[in-house]
Design a protein around this motif. Sequence first.
Motif, mmCIF file in Angstrom:
data_model
loop_
_atom_site.group_PDB
_atom_site.id
_atom_site.type_symbol
_atom_site.label_atom_id
_atom_site.label_comp_id
_atom_site.label_asym_id
_atom_site.label_seq_id
_atom_site.Cartn_x
_atom_site.Cartn_y
_atom_site.Cartn_z
ATOM 1 N N ILE A 1 42.600 47.291 24.683
ATOM 2 C CA ILE A 1 41.461 46.997 25.560
ATOM 3 C C ILE A 1 41.915 46.621 26.968
ATOM 4 N N TRP A 2 43.044 45.941 27.087
ATOM 5 C CA TRP A 2 43.526 45.532 28.412
ATOM 6 C C TRP A 2 43.972 46.729 29.238
ATOM 7 N N GLU A 3 44.627 47.700 28.601
ATOM 8 C CA GLU A 3 45.034 48.915 29.315
ATOM 9 C C GLU A 3 43.800 49.693 29.756
ATOM 10 N N LYS A 4 42.798 49.747 28.886
ATOM 11 C CA LYS A 4 41.540 50.417 29.225
ATOM 12 C C LYS A 4 40.872 49.732 30.416
ATOM 13 N N LEU A 5 40.772 48.400 30.388
ATOM 14 C CA LEU A 5 40.157 47.676 31.497
ATOM 15 C C LEU A 5 40.936 47.864 32.793
ATOM 16 N N TYR A 6 42.257 47.792 32.710
ATOM 17 C CA TYR A 6 43.096 47.952 33.889
ATOM 18 C C TYR A 6 42.936 49.351 34.484
ATOM 19 N N ASN A 7 42.984 50.373 33.656
ATOM 20 C CA ASN A 7 42.853 51.746 34.149
ATOM 21 C C ASN A 7 41.491 51.998 34.782
ATOM 22 N N GLU A 8 40.446 51.451 34.181
ATOM 23 C CA GLU A 8 39.106 51.619 34.748
ATOM 24 C C GLU A 8 38.965 50.861 36.062
ATOM 25 N N ALA A 9 39.549 49.672 36.135
ATOM 26 C CA ALA A 9 39.461 48.876 37.364
ATOM 27 C C ALA A 9 40.293 49.491 38.485
ATOM 28 N N LYS A 10 41.446 50.077 38.160
ATOM 29 C CA LYS A 10 42.308 50.693 39.176
ATOM 30 C C LYS A 10 41.564 51.773 39.951
ATOM 31 N N VAL A 11 40.739 52.538 39.255
ATOM 32 C CA VAL A 11 39.980 53.611 39.890
ATOM 33 C C VAL A 11 39.018 53.037 40.936
ATOM 34 N N LEU A 12 38.497 51.854 40.670
ATOM 35 C CA LEU A 12 37.524 51.223 41.563
ATOM 36 C C LEU A 12 38.162 50.358 42.650
ATOM 37 N N TYR A 13 39.468 50.175 42.577
ATOM 38 C CA TYR A 13 40.174 49.311 43.530
ATOM 39 C C TYR A 13 39.981 49.840 44.943
ATOM 40 N N ASN A 14 39.438 49.013 45.798
ATOM 41 C CA ASN A 14 39.134 49.380 47.172
ATOM 42 C C ASN A 14 39.493 48.206 48.064
ATOM 43 N N PRO A 15 40.762 48.082 48.421
ATOM 44 C CA PRO A 15 41.197 46.884 49.154
ATOM 45 C C PRO A 15 40.621 46.782 50.557
ATOM 46 N N HIS A 16 39.905 45.719 50.768
ATOM 47 C CA HIS A 16 39.466 45.303 52.096
ATOM 48 C C HIS A 16 39.112 43.833 51.988
ATOM 49 N N GLU A 17 39.376 43.126 53.024
ATOM 50 C CA GLU A 17 39.170 41.683 52.953
ATOM 51 C C GLU A 17 38.116 41.254 53.956
ATOM 52 N N VAL A 18 37.042 40.700 53.437
ATOM 53 C CA VAL A 18 36.000 40.143 54.279
ATOM 54 C C VAL A 18 36.376 38.719 54.640
ATOM 55 N N SER A 19 36.834 38.006 53.640
ATOM 56 C CA SER A 19 37.216 36.612 53.803
ATOM 57 C C SER A 19 38.206 36.267 52.706
ATOM 58 N N PRO A 20 39.185 35.422 52.985
ATOM 59 C CA PRO A 20 40.109 35.038 51.922
ATOM 60 C C PRO A 20 39.459 34.127 50.880
ATOM 61 N N PHE A 21 38.193 33.759 51.085
ATOM 62 C CA PHE A 21 37.517 32.836 50.173
ATOM 63 C C PHE A 21 36.431 33.497 49.339
ATOM 64 N N ILE A 22 36.313 34.826 49.368
ATOM 65 C CA ILE A 22 35.336 35.552 48.547
ATOM 66 C C ILE A 22 36.136 36.357 47.540
ATOM 67 N N TYR A 23 35.932 36.109 46.270
ATOM 68 C CA TYR A 23 36.750 36.728 45.239
ATOM 69 C C TYR A 23 35.963 37.667 44.344
ATOM 70 N N ALA A 24 36.659 38.657 43.817
ATOM 71 C CA ALA A 24 36.042 39.723 43.033
ATOM 72 C C ALA A 24 35.400 39.232 41.739
ATOM 73 N N GLU A 25 36.010 38.244 41.082
ATOM 74 C CA GLU A 25 35.459 37.781 39.803
ATOM 75 C C GLU A 25 34.041 37.252 39.975
ATOM 76 N N ARG A 26 33.851 36.461 41.012
ATOM 77 C CA ARG A 26 32.528 35.891 41.276
ATOM 78 C C ARG A 26 31.528 36.986 41.646
ATOM 79 N N ALA A 27 31.952 37.893 42.503
ATOM 80 C CA ALA A 27 31.072 38.983 42.926
ATOM 81 C C ALA A 27 30.710 39.884 41.741
ATOM 82 N N ALA A 28 31.693 40.208 40.913
ATOM 83 C CA ALA A 28 31.430 41.065 39.751
ATOM 84 C C ALA A 28 30.479 40.388 38.772
ATOM 85 N N ALA A 29 30.693 39.109 38.506
ATOM 86 C CA ALA A 29 29.822 38.380 37.577
ATOM 87 C C ALA A 29 28.400 38.303 38.125
#
Length: 106
Positions: free
Chosen positions: A3-31
């Motif tokens: 399951i971890w390899e599946k989650l990692y592979n699916e997330a890698k496809v969506l990885y889009n690095p850009h930083e709005v602020s160093p205090f806004i994190y993906a976990e909170r936004a995704a949830a």
Amino acid sequence: MDIWEKLYNEAKVLYNPHEVSPFIYAERAAAFNTYQQSKQTKIKRIIAFRDEAPSGVGGMPCGACREFLMQLNIKNADTETMVDYATRETTTLNELMPNWWGATRA
């Protein structure tokens, strides 16, 4: 493939690095987005990374994200977070926040 390899592979496809602020994190936004779109508040697993898989403490949610996840649903204390992808080491929010202040209020 676990399951971890599946989650990692699916997330890698969506990885889009850009930083709005160093205090806004993906976990909170995704949830929050998950809640807005489906009203789901319970999260089973989290794998957080930048440009490579987690390899130690850097892959864990920050304190603000941990707090948000706990406030979202007390059952998220059981949420598994990938700590080290290579060894498949995980931890739970309960292990990261064993004496969470809101447990008696939930």
